[in-house]
Design a protein around this motif. Structure first.
Motif, PDB file in Angstrom:
ATOM      1  N   GLY A  51      33.850  38.000  40.135  1.00 25.75           N
ATOM      2  CA  GLY A  51      33.635  36.737  39.441  1.00 25.75           C
ATOM      3  C   GLY A  51      34.576  36.635  38.250  1.00 25.75           C
ATOM      4  N   ILE A  52      34.632  37.712  37.455  1.00 21.58           N
ATOM      5  CA  ILE A  52      35.653  37.856  36.409  1.00 21.58           C
ATOM      6  C   ILE A  52      36.808  38.611  37.042  1.00 21.58           C
ATOM      7  CG2 ILE A  52      36.209  38.789  34.134  1.00 21.58           C
ATOM      8  CD1 ILE A  52      34.137  36.610  33.990  1.00 21.58           C
ATOM      9  N   ARG A  53      37.952  37.971  37.169  1.00 23.23           N
ATOM     10  CA  ARG A  53      39.071  38.600  37.860  1.00 23.23           C
ATOM     11  C   ARG A  53      39.695  39.699  37.008  1.00 23.23           C
ATOM     12  NH1 ARG A  53      41.814  32.938  39.253  1.00 23.23           N
ATOM     13  NH2 ARG A  53      40.954  32.607  37.171  1.00 23.23           N
ATOM     14  N   ALA A  59      43.107  44.364  33.214  1.00 22.79           N
ATOM     15  CA  ALA A  59      43.603  45.326  34.206  1.00 22.79           C
ATOM     16  C   ALA A  59      44.869  44.750  34.839  1.00 22.79           C
ATOM     17  CB  ALA A  59      42.541  45.603  35.261  1.00 22.79           C
ATOM     18  N   VAL A  60      45.998  45.008  34.197  1.00 15.21           N
ATOM     19  CA  VAL A  60      47.286  44.475  34.637  1.00 15.21           C
ATOM     20  C   VAL A  60      47.745  45.235  35.876  1.00 15.21           C
ATOM     21  CG1 VAL A  60      49.684  44.095  33.957  1.00 15.21           C
ATOM     22  CG2 VAL A  60      47.850  43.817  32.278  1.00 15.21           C
ATOM     23  N   ASP A  61      48.369  44.527  36.817  1.00 11.74           N
ATOM     24  CA  ASP A  61      48.843  45.156  38.051  1.00 11.74           C
ATOM     25  C   ASP A  61      49.701  46.385  37.758  1.00 11.74           C
ATOM     26  OD1 ASP A  61      47.614  43.063  39.318  1.00 11.74           O
ATOM     27  OD2 ASP A  61      49.461  42.045  39.902  1.00 11.74           O
ATOM     28  N   PRO A  69      41.743  52.993  36.454  1.00 14.26           N
ATOM     29  CA  PRO A  69      41.001  53.154  35.197  1.00 14.26           C
ATOM     30  C   PRO A  69      40.729  51.845  34.477  1.00 14.26           C
ATOM     31  CG  PRO A  69      42.653  54.880  35.379  1.00 14.26           C
ATOM     32  CD  PRO A  69      42.900  53.924  36.522  1.00 14.26           C
ATOM     33  N   GLY A  70      41.598  50.853  34.654  1.00 10.11           N
ATOM     34  CA  GLY A  70      41.389  49.561  34.001  1.00 10.11           C
ATOM     35  C   GLY A  70      40.128  48.855  34.450  1.00 10.11           C
ATOM     36  N   LEU A  71      39.593  49.234  35.620  1.00 10.87           N
ATOM     37  CA  LEU A  71      38.352  48.619  36.093  1.00 10.87           C
ATOM     38  C   LEU A  71      37.168  48.982  35.200  1.00 10.87           C
ATOM     39  CD1 LEU A  71      38.717  49.132  39.960  1.00 10.87           C
ATOM     40  CD2 LEU A  71      39.302  47.111  38.590  1.00 10.87           C
ATOM     41  N   ARG A  72      37.330  50.016  34.369  1.00 12.66           N
ATOM     42  CA  ARG A  72      36.272  50.367  33.415  1.00 12.66           C
ATOM     43  C   ARG A  72      36.079  49.283  32.361  1.00 12.66           C
ATOM     44  NH1 ARG A  72      35.716  56.211  31.684  1.00 12.66           N
ATOM     45  NH2 ARG A  72      35.872  57.451  33.592  1.00 12.66           N
ATOM     46  N   LEU A  73      37.061  48.398  32.238  1.00 15.32           N
ATOM     47  CA  LEU A  73      36.957  47.320  31.259  1.00 15.32           C
ATOM     48  C   LEU A  73      36.234  46.089  31.816  1.00 15.32           C
ATOM     49  CD1 LEU A  73      40.514  47.574  29.652  1.00 15.32           C
ATOM     50  CD2 LEU A  73      38.330  48.285  28.650  1.00 15.32           C
ATOM     51  N   ARG A  74      35.727  46.202  33.034  1.00 14.97           N
ATOM     52  CA  ARG A  74      34.955  45.094  33.571  1.00 14.97           C
ATOM     53  C   ARG A  74      33.758  44.834  32.662  1.00 14.97           C
ATOM     54  NH1 ARG A  74      34.694  42.103  37.559  1.00 14.97           N
ATOM     55  NH2 ARG A  74      36.340  43.209  38.678  1.00 14.97           N
ATOM     56  N   GLY A 314      40.256  40.649  46.351  1.00 13.97           N
ATOM     57  CA  GLY A 314      40.032  40.203  44.982  1.00 13.97           C
ATOM     58  C   GLY A 314      41.264  39.673  44.278  1.00 13.97           C
ATOM     59  N   THR A 315      42.340  39.377  45.018  1.00 18.19           N
ATOM     60  CA  THR A 315      43.581  38.970  44.356  1.00 18.19           C
ATOM     61  C   THR A 315      44.046  37.610  44.869  1.00 18.19           C
ATOM     62  OG1 THR A 315      44.886  40.253  45.947  1.00 18.19           O
ATOM     63  CG2 THR A 315      44.287  41.347  43.904  1.00 18.19           C
TER      64      THR A 315
END
Length: 464
Positions: A51-53, A59-61, A69-74, A314-315
């Protein structure tokens, strides 16, 4: 009513609406116009329900393992609302079915979260396959897990991160949770599946238990497989016989299995997957954005399989969850460079409709998308160009006028009939922004973890 076949035989044809045409009862109240096109709705065969991309929470490509690891910032949001927005965004594009690979790693919350996601799918009206996450091996880094990253982190960062190393539930507990989710599902439009995240994150014991449980319960499996070059290297070390051969030996490969990505598959592995009836869900944009490469889809056509489907992961090319553009990208990437096409337009629609339906266990679904076809060909001089070619050249979400799933009108003129999408999105964003203070504190630590991951894999021979 003029008719031309887009998908493979056995599926309803695409139908061009003509003046005075006798319409199917489900569409009579919709207000179809002459020139509209009705076709079986494509299936989004691999996704995660963002829902939040990912870019929106920073989480930059990047290369897959560095990006994870950037998915931890969800942000922490209501799982119902997260799914409602994700599924609503998809339905507004004219896509009424999706494979949802759930992201939670907490088995104790799985049943409740699955219920929330299923309720969201039901409120919108889409068809859903729910893949229950299963993993118990090598978190954070292949070939040893979190400790492999310790030399690349400061003592302070390691101390802060060590407390977040996951403790996985026993295999029996994880599989029981899947069956609990399935038992709680009363929606005929929803199929519950086993979702091993990938062989690199599953012990042999877990993979073997899933294979046995899938055969016993006749339940499908949906798994990431050989996505990145680093996974190829590590799985070759771990399984000298080859990971696909190992999976075959334990009874994992069958028509009940779909694998996502498959970028690093070799020809002999494609042949074996084809022999066993496995489906491959290809995700061309995600594979490019996460620096994994291009999957060998054209080779699978030459081999007569495995059947391939198409998913957004998801992209989407414009980060817009537009499966129509994803189909076009796959068509262009896999078409070959010679005088004849290796992949035809009909191959692509067969993948998106027939194979996609198999991935979500809904091969006989009667779901339809209404396309403003007249707008697509408004400047055309000839009216006899193959509709499949037109759609794969020009179609995008803005031309989707309507969506019917199992006889229910889910979307009309980009407006969902079951929910207020704009209100749901506003509420979700408010929840996400309320979590900003926590996320801002986490960002430096997550950046350090990503940097450590990059440094670790840079030590692997042949990689940088």
């Amino acid at each position: 009513m003029a008719m031309r076949l887009l998908p493979s035989p056995g599926h309803a044809p695409a139908q061009r609406i003509t003046e005075g045409a006798e319409l199917p009862q489900a569409f009579q109240s919709f207000g179809l116009q002459a020139g509209d096109l009705v076709l079986p709705s494509p299936v989004n065969a691999h996704d995660h329900g963002y829902g939040i991309r990912t870019l929106d929470f920073g989480a930059v490509d990047d290369a897959l393992e560095v990006w994870i690891p950037g998915l931890r910032l969800r942000p922490r949001t209501d799982p119902y609302l997260e799914a409602l927005v994700a599924f609503g965004r998809l339905a507004r594009t004219g896509i009424g079915a999706t494979m949802h690979c759930h992201n939670s790693l907490n088995v104790d919350r799985l049943v409740n979260e699955a219920g929330a996601v299923m309720r969201a799918a039901g409120d919108i009206g889409i068809r859903l396959a729910f893949s229950c996450p299963l993993l118990d091996h090598d978190a954070w880094a292949y070939d040893g897990g979190p400790q492999r990253l310790q030399p690349f982190l400061s003592p302070e960062d390691w101390q802060a991160l060590a407390g977040t190393i996951p403790a996985y539930a026993p295999i029996r507990t994880q599989l029981a949770a899947v069956e609990a989710v399935a038992a709680a599902n009363a929606n005929p439009l929803i199929d519950v599946q086993y979702g091993p995240i990938g062989p690199q994150w599953c012990s042999n014991a877990l993979l073997e238990a899933i294979a046995e449980a899938s055969a016993r319960h006749d339940r499908r499996i949906h798994m990431h497989l050989l996505e990145s070059p680093r996974q190829r290297i590590w799985l070759d070390r771990r399984f000298p016989e080859g990971v696909v051969n190992y999976l075959d030996r334990i009874g994992f490969l069958s028509p009940r299995l779909a694998v996502a990505h498959g970028v690093q598959l070799r020809r002999d592995e494609c042949e074996l997957l084809a022999e066993r009836g496995v489906q491959l869900a290809s995700n061309p944009t995600a594979n490019l954005r996460l620096r994994s490469g291009v999957a060998p889809i054209s080779s699978t056509i030459e081999l007569g399989g495995p059947a391939f489907a198409i998913g957004l992961d998801g992209t989407g090319l414009d980060d817009d969850q537009d499966l129509w553009r994803e189909m076009r990208l796959l068509y262009l990437l896999q078409g070959g460079r010679g005088l004849s096409r290796q992949l035809t337009a009909r191959n692509v629609f067969d993948a998106a409709i027939r194979a996609g339906g198999q991935v979500i266990n809904a091969r006989d679904a009667e779901d339809y998308t209404i396309v403003d076809y007249q707008a697509l060909i408004a400047e055309a001089l000839f009216d006899d160009i193959d509709e499949a070619e037109v759609l794969l050249t020009r179609m995008s979400a803005r031309y989707a006028k309507g969506l019917f799933v199992a006889g229910r009108a889910v979307m009309r003129e980009e407006e969902l009939t079951g929910i207020d999408f704009d209100a749901a999105l506003s509420e979700l964003l408010a929840q996400a922004r309320a979590d900003l203070p926590r996320l801002e504190k986490q960002r430096p630590l997550i950046a350090a973890l990503s940097a450590a991951t990059r440094a670790y894999y840079a030590t692997w021979p042949g990689l940088s």
